[in-house]
Design a protein around this motif. Structure first.
Motif, mmCIF file in Angstrom:
data_model
loop_
_atom_site.group_PDB
_atom_site.id
_atom_site.type_symbol
_atom_site.label_atom_id
_atom_site.label_comp_id
_atom_site.label_asym_id
_atom_site.label_seq_id
_atom_site.Cartn_x
_atom_site.Cartn_y
_atom_site.Cartn_z
ATOM 1 N N PRO A 1 0.844 -1.201 0.000
ATOM 2 C CA PRO A 1 0.000 0.000 0.000
ATOM 3 C C PRO A 1 0.876 1.247 0.000
ATOM 4 O O PRO A 1 1.894 1.302 0.692
ATOM 5 C CB PRO A 1 -0.792 -0.116 1.302
ATOM 6 N N PRO A 2 0.491 2.268 -0.766
ATOM 7 C CA PRO A 2 1.323 3.472 -0.889
ATOM 8 C C PRO A 2 1.606 4.192 0.425
ATOM 9 O O PRO A 2 2.715 4.648 0.642
ATOM 10 C CB PRO A 2 0.522 4.376 -1.824
ATOM 11 N N THR A 3 0.609 4.291 1.311
ATOM 12 C CA THR A 3 0.832 5.019 2.565
ATOM 13 C C THR A 3 0.701 4.137 3.797
ATOM 14 O O THR A 3 1.152 4.508 4.865
ATOM 15 C CB THR A 3 -0.160 6.197 2.716
ATOM 16 N N GLY A 4 0.048 3.001 3.659
ATOM 17 C CA GLY A 4 -0.148 2.112 4.802
ATOM 18 C C GLY A 4 -1.309 2.512 5.706
ATOM 19 O O GLY A 4 -1.551 1.878 6.733
ATOM 20 N N GLN A 5 -2.044 3.550 5.339
ATOM 21 C CA GLN A 5 -3.191 3.991 6.130
ATOM 22 C C GLN A 5 -4.400 3.105 5.839
ATOM 23 O O GLN A 5 -4.588 2.678 4.706
ATOM 24 C CB GLN A 5 -3.534 5.452 5.800
ATOM 25 N N PRO A 6 -5.246 2.840 6.844
ATOM 26 C CA PRO A 6 -6.454 2.041 6.586
ATOM 27 C C PRO A 6 -7.374 2.747 5.587
ATOM 28 O O PRO A 6 -7.572 3.952 5.670
ATOM 29 C CB PRO A 6 -7.132 1.946 7.953
ATOM 30 N N PHE A 7 -7.904 2.009 4.657
ATOM 31 C CA PHE A 7 -8.835 2.505 3.634
ATOM 32 C C PHE A 7 -8.297 3.727 2.892
ATOM 33 O O PHE A 7 -9.027 4.649 2.576
ATOM 34 C CB PHE A 7 -10.213 2.796 4.240
ATOM 35 N N GLU A 8 -6.995 3.706 2.597
ATOM 36 C CA GLU A 8 -6.382 4.828 1.886
ATOM 37 C C GLU A 8 -6.888 4.913 0.454
ATOM 38 O O GLU A 8 -7.231 3.911 -0.160
ATOM 39 C CB GLU A 8 -4.867 4.688 1.891
ATOM 40 N N PHE A 9 -6.958 6.143 -0.062
ATOM 41 C CA PHE A 9 -7.275 6.336 -1.468
ATOM 42 C C PHE A 9 -6.070 5.885 -2.281
ATOM 43 O O PHE A 9 -4.931 6.160 -1.902
ATOM 44 C CB PHE A 9 -7.589 7.812 -1.760
ATOM 45 N N VAL A 10 -6.326 5.165 -3.373
ATOM 46 C CA VAL A 10 -5.251 4.686 -4.244
ATOM 47 C C VAL A 10 -5.645 4.898 -5.702
ATOM 48 O O VAL A 10 -6.818 5.139 -6.015
ATOM 49 C CB VAL A 10 -4.940 3.188 -4.014
ATOM 50 N N GLU A 11 -4.662 4.796 -6.565
ATOM 51 C CA GLU A 11 -4.873 4.791 -8.006
ATOM 52 C C GLU A 11 -4.085 3.621 -8.579
ATOM 53 O O GLU A 11 -3.209 3.060 -7.905
ATOM 54 C CB GLU A 11 -4.394 6.094 -8.640
ATOM 55 N N PHE A 12 -4.400 3.270 -9.807
ATOM 56 C CA PHE A 12 -3.715 2.174 -10.492
ATOM 57 C C PHE A 12 -3.109 2.687 -11.784
ATOM 58 O O PHE A 12 -3.717 3.476 -12.492
ATOM 59 C CB PHE A 12 -4.694 1.029 -10.781
ATOM 60 N N GLU A 13 -1.895 2.222 -12.085
ATOM 61 C CA GLU A 13 -1.223 2.585 -13.327
ATOM 62 C C GLU A 13 -1.506 1.526 -14.382
ATOM 63 O O GLU A 13 -1.617 0.336 -14.070
ATOM 64 C CB GLU A 13 0.282 2.706 -13.101
ATOM 65 N N HIS A 14 -1.593 1.981 -15.649
ATOM 66 C CA HIS A 14 -1.804 1.092 -16.797
ATOM 67 C C HIS A 14 -2.994 0.152 -16.569
ATOM 68 O O HIS A 14 -2.884 -1.067 -16.719
ATOM 69 C CB HIS A 14 -0.527 0.302 -17.120
ATOM 70 N N LEU A 15 -4.118 0.721 -16.215
ATOM 71 C CA LEU A 15 -5.333 -0.031 -15.919
ATOM 72 C C LEU A 15 -5.967 -0.538 -17.210
ATOM 73 O O LEU A 15 -6.119 0.212 -18.172
ATOM 74 C CB LEU A 15 -6.308 0.882 -15.163
ATOM 75 N N ALA B 1 -3.858 -4.058 -13.593
ATOM 76 C CA ALA B 1 -3.004 -2.872 -13.559
ATOM 77 C C ALA B 1 -1.550 -3.307 -13.418
ATOM 78 O O ALA B 1 -1.263 -4.458 -13.090
ATOM 79 C CB ALA B 1 -3.394 -1.984 -12.385
ATOM 80 N N SER B 2 -0.646 -2.340 -13.631
ATOM 81 C CA SER B 2 0.778 -2.639 -13.472
ATOM 82 C C SER B 2 1.297 -2.215 -12.104
ATOM 83 O O SER B 2 2.361 -2.666 -11.686
ATOM 84 C CB SER B 2 1.597 -1.949 -14.565
ATOM 85 N N ALA B 3 0.561 -1.338 -11.412
ATOM 86 C CA ALA B 3 1.018 -0.869 -10.099
ATOM 87 C C ALA B 3 -0.129 -0.201 -9.346
ATOM 88 O O ALA B 3 -1.078 0.297 -9.948
ATOM 89 C CB ALA B 3 2.164 0.124 -10.250
ATOM 90 N N ILE B 4 -0.001 -0.197 -8.025
ATOM 91 C CA ILE B 4 -0.917 0.537 -7.160
ATOM 92 C C ILE B 4 -0.119 1.711 -6.594
ATOM 93 O O ILE B 4 1.015 1.530 -6.128
ATOM 94 C CB ILE B 4 -1.486 -0.368 -6.042
ATOM 95 N N VAL B 5 -0.675 2.918 -6.682
ATOM 96 C CA VAL B 5 0.064 4.115 -6.292
ATOM 97 C C VAL B 5 -0.809 5.072 -5.490
ATOM 98 O O VAL B 5 -2.035 4.980 -5.516
ATOM 99 C CB VAL B 5 0.641 4.854 -7.526
ATOM 100 N N LYS B 6 -0.140 6.007 -4.834
ATOM 101 C CA LYS B 6 -0.813 7.092 -4.132
ATOM 102 C C LYS B 6 -1.489 7.978 -5.178
ATOM 103 O O LYS B 6 -0.943 8.168 -6.270
ATOM 104 C CB LYS B 6 0.244 7.881 -3.358
ATOM 105 N N PRO B 7 -2.684 8.518 -4.888
ATOM 106 C CA PRO B 7 -3.346 9.382 -5.881
ATOM 107 C C PRO B 7 -2.427 10.500 -6.352
ATOM 108 O O PRO B 7 -1.731 11.127 -5.571
ATOM 109 C CB PRO B 7 -4.549 9.942 -5.121
ATOM 110 N N GLN B 8 -2.458 10.720 -7.659
ATOM 111 C CA GLN B 8 -1.595 11.716 -8.288
ATOM 112 C C GLN B 8 -2.304 13.041 -8.511
ATOM 113 O O GLN B 8 -2.078 13.711 -9.502
ATOM 114 C CB GLN B 8 -1.081 11.170 -9.621
ATOM 115 N N GLY B 9 -3.204 13.407 -7.603
ATOM 116 C CA GLY B 9 -3.871 14.687 -7.700
ATOM 117 C C GLY B 9 -5.156 14.644 -8.492
ATOM 118 O O GLY B 9 -5.797 15.656 -8.695
#
Length: 125
Positions: free
Chosen positions: A74-88, A106-114
């Protein structure tokens, strides 16, 4: 596809849901780690909650498979964190009940990019 086309209101990662996907062999009745047939990459999966407000009364949970050489974290390790996926990618198929369904990869799970992040809680501060 663009992440925001699939999850226009974003999605939250279900805690502790990133696991290695398993294939089941009917002949041997054994499970083995899943490998993508096209790329040879290992397959992991996670559960997310779709934050679309129009889903009221329906299940918000869906699974996204991630092709990666190592287990994603998980990008931040916070419970129920918002995430995004690359190359979905979205693959339609007909499920065992004869209904249209979709597989998400997807190719990756990442922190939201804005893109669209969760509104600040009224209770925060």
């Amino acid at each position: 596809m663009r992440f925001e086309d699939v999850f226009p209101n974003g999605c939250n990662l279900v805690p502790d849901s990133i696991v290695e996907a398993q294939d089941y062999d009917e002949k041997t009745k054994r499970r083995t780690p899943a490998v993508d047939k096209a790329t040879g990459s290992r397959v992991y999966q996670c559960r997310v909650m779709d934050m679309d407000p129009e889903l009221t009364g329906r299940s918000r949970e869906t699974t996204v498979k991630i092709l990666a050489p190592h287990q994603p974290v998980p990008p931040t390790g916070q419970p129920f964190e918002f995430v995004e996926f690359e190359h979905l990618t979205v693959t339609p198929y007909v499920n065992d009940k004869g209904r249209m369904a979709y597989s998400l990869r997807a190719s990756a799970i990442v922190k939201p990019q804005g893109f669209k992040q969760a509104p600040a809680s009224k209770d925060a501060a």
